[in-house]
Design a protein around this motif. Structure first.
Motif, PDB file in Angstrom:
ATOM      1  N   LEU A  58     -33.633-106.510 -42.122  1.00 21.31           N
ATOM      2  CA  LEU A  58     -33.732-105.574 -40.992  1.00 21.31           C
ATOM      3  C   LEU A  58     -33.788-106.301 -39.649  1.00 21.31           C
ATOM      4  N   THR A  59     -34.444-107.458 -39.620  1.00 20.82           N
ATOM      5  CA  THR A  59     -34.497-108.254 -38.386  1.00 20.82           C
ATOM      6  C   THR A  59     -33.106-108.758 -38.016  1.00 20.82           C
ATOM      7  N   LEU A  60     -32.375-109.266 -38.996  1.00 15.83           N
ATOM      8  CA  LEU A  60     -31.003-109.723 -38.733  1.00 15.83           C
ATOM      9  C   LEU A  60     -30.118-108.563 -38.291  1.00 15.83           C
ATOM     10  N   ALA A  61     -30.278-107.421 -38.939  1.00 12.62           N
ATOM     11  CA  ALA A  61     -29.500-106.239 -38.547  1.00 12.62           C
ATOM     12  C   ALA A  61     -29.830-105.834 -37.117  1.00 12.62           C
ATOM     13  N   SER A  62     -31.096-105.908 -36.754  1.00 12.86           N
ATOM     14  CA  SER A  62     -31.517-105.538 -35.407  1.00 12.86           C
ATOM     15  C   SER A  62     -30.897-106.447 -34.351  1.00 12.86           C
ATOM     16  N   VAL A  63     -30.854-107.742 -34.638  1.00 11.62           N
ATOM     17  CA  VAL A  63     -30.256-108.687 -33.687  1.00 11.62           C
ATOM     18  C   VAL A  63     -28.798-108.316 -33.431  1.00 11.62           C
ATOM     19  N   ILE A  64     -28.088-108.002 -34.501  1.00 11.81           N
ATOM     20  CA  ILE A  64     -26.678-107.632 -34.363  1.00 11.81           C
ATOM     21  C   ILE A  64     -26.541-106.281 -33.654  1.00 11.81           C
ATOM     22  N   LEU A  65     -27.355-105.307 -34.075  1.00 14.16           N
ATOM     23  CA  LEU A  65     -27.255-103.965 -33.513  1.00 14.16           C
ATOM     24  C   LEU A  65     -27.636-103.904 -32.035  1.00 14.16           C
ATOM     25  N   ASN A  66     -28.557-104.755 -31.606  1.00 15.08           N
ATOM     26  CA  ASN A  66     -28.964-104.733 -30.199  1.00 15.08           C
ATOM     27  C   ASN A  66     -27.831-105.124 -29.255  1.00 15.08           C
ATOM     28  N   TYR A  67     -26.828-105.813 -29.765  1.00 13.78           N
ATOM     29  CA  TYR A  67     -25.654-106.118 -28.952  1.00 13.78           C
ATOM     30  C   TYR A  67     -24.532-105.119 -29.208  1.00 13.78           C
ATOM     31  N   ALA A  68     -24.400-104.676 -30.452  1.00 10.31           N
ATOM     32  CA  ALA A  68     -23.284-103.811 -30.824  1.00 10.31           C
ATOM     33  C   ALA A  68     -23.482-102.364 -30.379  1.00 10.31           C
ATOM     34  N   ILE A  69     -24.682-101.830 -30.531  1.00 10.62           N
ATOM     35  CA  ILE A  69     -24.905-100.412 -30.236  1.00 10.62           C
ATOM     36  C   ILE A  69     -24.628-100.072 -28.768  1.00 10.62           C
ATOM     37  N   PRO A  70     -25.190-100.810 -27.791  1.00 10.57           N
ATOM     38  CA  PRO A  70     -24.873-100.448 -26.395  1.00 10.57           C
ATOM     39  C   PRO A  70     -23.371-100.530 -26.079  1.00 10.57           C
ATOM     40  N   ALA A  71     -22.697-101.538 -26.636  1.00  2.85           N
ATOM     41  CA  ALA A  71     -21.259-101.659 -26.386  1.00  2.85           C
ATOM     42  C   ALA A  71     -20.502-100.484 -26.994  1.00  2.85           C
ATOM     43  N   LYS A  72     -20.862-100.106 -28.222  1.00  2.00           N
ATOM     44  CA  LYS A  72     -20.195 -98.970 -28.887  1.00  2.00           C
ATOM     45  C   LYS A  72     -20.504 -97.659 -28.167  1.00  2.00           C
ATOM     46  N   ALA A  73     -21.750 -97.494 -27.744  1.00  3.64           N
ATOM     47  CA  ALA A  73     -22.122 -96.263 -27.040  1.00  3.64           C
ATOM     48  C   ALA A  73     -21.407 -96.177 -25.699  1.00  3.64           C
ATOM     49  N   THR A  74     -21.293 -97.296 -25.017  1.00  2.00           N
ATOM     50  CA  THR A  74     -20.569 -97.324 -23.747  1.00  2.00           C
ATOM     51  C   THR A  74     -19.123 -96.888 -23.973  1.00  2.00           C
ATOM     52  N   LYS A  75     -18.512 -97.433 -25.015  1.00  2.00           N
ATOM     53  CA  LYS A  75     -17.130 -97.085 -25.332  1.00  2.00           C
ATOM     54  C   LYS A  75     -17.005 -95.606 -25.708  1.00  2.00           C
ATOM     55  N   LYS A  76     -17.987 -95.104 -26.471  1.00  2.00           N
ATOM     56  CA  LYS A  76     -17.964 -93.694 -26.887  1.00  2.00           C
ATOM     57  C   LYS A  76     -18.001 -92.764 -25.677  1.00  2.00           C
ATOM     58  N   TYR A  77     -18.681 -93.184 -24.634  1.00  2.00           N
ATOM     59  CA  TYR A  77     -18.782 -92.375 -23.425  1.00  2.00           C
ATOM     60  C   TYR A  77     -17.674 -92.693 -22.427  1.00  2.00           C
ATOM     61  N   GLY A  78     -16.600 -93.290 -22.917  1.00  2.00           N
ATOM     62  CA  GLY A  78     -15.428 -93.510 -22.073  1.00  2.00           C
ATOM     63  C   GLY A  78     -15.378 -94.866 -21.401  1.00  2.00           C
ATOM     64  N   GLY A  79     -16.271 -95.744 -21.738  1.00  2.00           N
ATOM     65  CA  GLY A  79     -16.287 -97.070 -21.122  1.00  2.00           C
ATOM     66  C   GLY A  79     -15.134 -97.937 -21.599  1.00  2.00           C
ATOM     67  N   THR A  80     -14.822 -98.917 -20.802  1.00  2.00           N
ATOM     68  CA  THR A  80     -13.740 -99.847 -21.132  1.00  2.00           C
ATOM     69  C   THR A  80     -14.336-101.224 -21.424  1.00  2.00           C
ATOM     70  N   ARG A  81     -13.461-102.137 -21.712  1.00  2.00           N
ATOM     71  CA  ARG A  81     -13.895-103.517 -21.952  1.00  2.00           C
ATOM     72  C   ARG A  81     -14.573-104.087 -20.700  1.00  2.00           C
ATOM     73  N   TRP A  82     -14.130-103.641 -19.554  1.00  2.00           N
ATOM     74  CA  TRP A  82     -14.718-104.083 -18.288  1.00  2.00           C
ATOM     75  C   TRP A  82     -16.206-103.718 -18.235  1.00  2.00           C
ATOM     76  N   GLY A  83     -16.520-102.510 -18.668  1.00  2.00           N
ATOM     77  CA  GLY A  83     -17.909-102.070 -18.684  1.00  2.00           C
ATOM     78  C   GLY A  83     -18.741-102.856 -19.682  1.00  2.00           C
ATOM     79  N   SER A  84     -18.157-103.154 -20.851  1.00  2.00           N
ATOM     80  CA  SER A  84     -18.872-103.940 -21.862  1.00  2.00           C
ATOM     81  C   SER A  84     -19.155-105.349 -21.365  1.00  2.00           C
TER      82      SER A  84
END
Length: 163
Positions: A58-84
């Motif tokens: 779970l700790t390893l998953a959290s480390v990965i998710l803490n970077y992946a989730i905001p980027a994915k959520a940004t993209k889901k809300y219309g964000g681009t690579r520039w925003g990420s």
């Protein structure tokens, strides 16, 4: 070291770890995991290895998710690579800004500025992407917080012979 001192050290690390899931100055779940391991091996606790392995995963998953989730959520809300990219740069810069939660302000500013650099005429899209980054941050932080609290509870319940 005396048993009580080892238990106290592990509890302090677990609490600091929980605090660190919210404040990025502290390494969050890594501190909690260290507290759990010190409790297991330093206090010679009869804690099942299933807990140890589950919390390592779970700790390893959290480390990965803490970077992946905001980027994915940004993209889901219309964000681009520039925003990420802006999010990552803003978070790093924000850690060095001497204001409370500077990393968070930096992340949001980074997403917003990154999106405006991509399309300076669409402020609404930039705000929507920033909202996505915020929601992603809440999800990632919430997951880490729950895992940290679970580690703490496992130790407390083991100390009281509940588990």
């Amino acid at each position: 070291m005396e048993y009580a001192l080892i238990v106290l050290l592990s509890i302090v690390l677990l609490i600091l770890g929980i605090i660190g899931t919210i404040l990025p100055v502290l390494p969050g779940l890594v501190l909690s995991l260290a507290g759990l391991l010190i409790y297991k091996y330093g206090a010679d606790a009869d804690l099942s290895m299933i807990y140890i392995w589950a919390f390592v995963i779970l700790t390893l998953a959290s480390v990965i998710l803490n970077y992946a989730i905001p980027a994915k959520a940004t993209k889901k809300y219309g964000g681009t690579r520039w925003g990420s990219i802006g999010s990552v740069i803003g978070t790093i810069v924000g850690m060095f800004i001497p204001i409370p939660l500077g990393f968070l302000v930096g992340m949001f500013a980074g997403v917003f500025i990154g999106e405006l650099l991509h399309d300076s005429k669409d402020m609404k899209k930039a705000l929507k992407s920033t909202k996505g980054a915020f929601i992603g941050f809440l999800y990632g932080t919430g997951f880490s917080f729950v895992v940290g609290v679970a580690m703490f509870l496992v130790v407390v319940l083991d100390l009281t012979n509940v588990i």
